[in-house]
Design an enzyme around this catalytic site. Sequence first.
Site, short mmCIF file in Angstrom:
data_model
loop_
_atom_site.label_atom_id
_atom_site.label_comp_id
_atom_site.label_asym_id
_atom_site.label_seq_id
_atom_site.Cartn_x
_atom_site.Cartn_y
_atom_site.Cartn_z
N ASP A 1 13.02 -10.17 22.18
CA ASP A 1 12.28 -9.99 23.78
C ASP A 1 11.25 -8.59 23.75
OD1 ASP A 1 14.06 -11.24 25.16
OD2 ASP A 1 14.89 -9.79 25.90
N ARG B 1 5.68 -30.57 36.93
CA ARG B 1 6.41 -30.59 36.20
C ARG B 1 7.26 -29.13 35.38
NH1 ARG B 1 6.50 -34.86 37.62
NH2 ARG B 1 6.24 -36.86 37.39
N GLY C 1 -3.30 -20.05 26.52
CA GLY C 1 -4.33 -20.49 27.04
C GLY C 1 -4.42 -21.07 28.76
O1 F6P Z 1 17.84 -10.21 24.99
C1 F6P Z 1 17.77 -11.34 24.03
C2 F6P Z 1 17.44 -12.81 25.27
O2 F6P Z 1 17.16 -13.66 24.24
C3 F6P Z 1 17.14 -13.00 26.55
O3 F6P Z 1 15.54 -13.33 26.22
C4 F6P Z 1 17.55 -14.06 27.16
O4 F6P Z 1 17.97 -13.81 28.72
C5 F6P Z 1 18.88 -14.00 26.23
O5 F6P Z 1 19.17 -12.54 25.17
C6 F6P Z 1 20.06 -14.67 25.82
O6 F6P Z 1 21.55 -14.46 25.57
P1 F6P Z 1 22.31 -15.45 25.69
O7 F6P Z 1 22.46 -16.02 24.58
O8 F6P Z 1 23.56 -14.74 25.69
O9 F6P Z 1 22.69 -16.27 26.39
#
Ligand code: F6P
Length: 304
Positions: A112, A228, A170
Amino acid sequence: MNAAVRATVRRAAFHGLQMYGINHGYNGLMRGDIKEMTLGSVGDIIHRGGTILYTARSEEFKTEAGQELAVEQLRRHGIEGLIVIGGDGSFRGAQSLTKKGFPTIGVPGTIDNDIPCTDFTIGFDTALNTIVEAIDKIRDTATSHERTYIIEVMGRDAGDLALYAGLAAGAETILIPEAATDLDEIVERLHAGHHRGKKHSIIIVAEGVGSAAEYAELITRRTGWETRVTVLGHIQRGGSPTAFDRMLASRLGAAAVDLLLEGKADRMVGVQNNQIVDVDFDEAFSKRHRLDLSVYQLALSLSI
Ligand code: F6P
């Protein structure tokens, strides 16, 4: 994360230290799922995604009893310092151990990129490249079919993945939690592009602002265009790390070992202006990660 694990083990061995790996994060720590690591245990992993140490989210570790159990396990194994790779929750856990007298250092790892005091986190660049590659492929079919594609990417509270991917691939519109975009504006931009002869559009939605499916429905209702939806999901969390991520992980992992050796604790390592830095956990917790809004403005200005 494997590149960071490799770097900590190898750097520690370089300094003549003995290393242990803890499986399954704090859950494994509380249960004593701890193994000795040698130079060989981290061989052949620098190019692998995921983590050979496994990972887990732990509710029990948030309790006082869980943290005491963790310190007990560390001491029982003769461990004198702990390096934790992860995000905000992992760092708060690390600090709770330091408050109990056990030295910890945090290494920022999350796709993130939402950790303050570091320009980048381990995993972000790899996830970003996965997204861009996927969008490039979707663009081919978007162009051929002259449709509007809405692509949902991860980033629970932060729009970095959506923003950087949107700029690099883009996209016509990027929806992120840090910059409110109303539906009128989105539709206006889509129509403006259409009038200039654009036959397809790509819209990136950060999961933090809602689902791609919701936006697709709203856009179809307002424009009458065919849409989509693609939800990239956990494909963003795996795969062989980019060279950038391997470099970052190697530098940060080694820096964490060096800090513990200098007797420092209660800190995270990070990268700022391509220099490795270390920052007090409290300072990091007092700040919020700030997405670079100038990048957002740039993306908007280039996607007219
Ligand atoms: O915090 C990292 C992250 O990859 C977020 O982007 C995502 O919402 C979450 O973890 C997904 O978590 P899990 O694999 O526990 O569903």
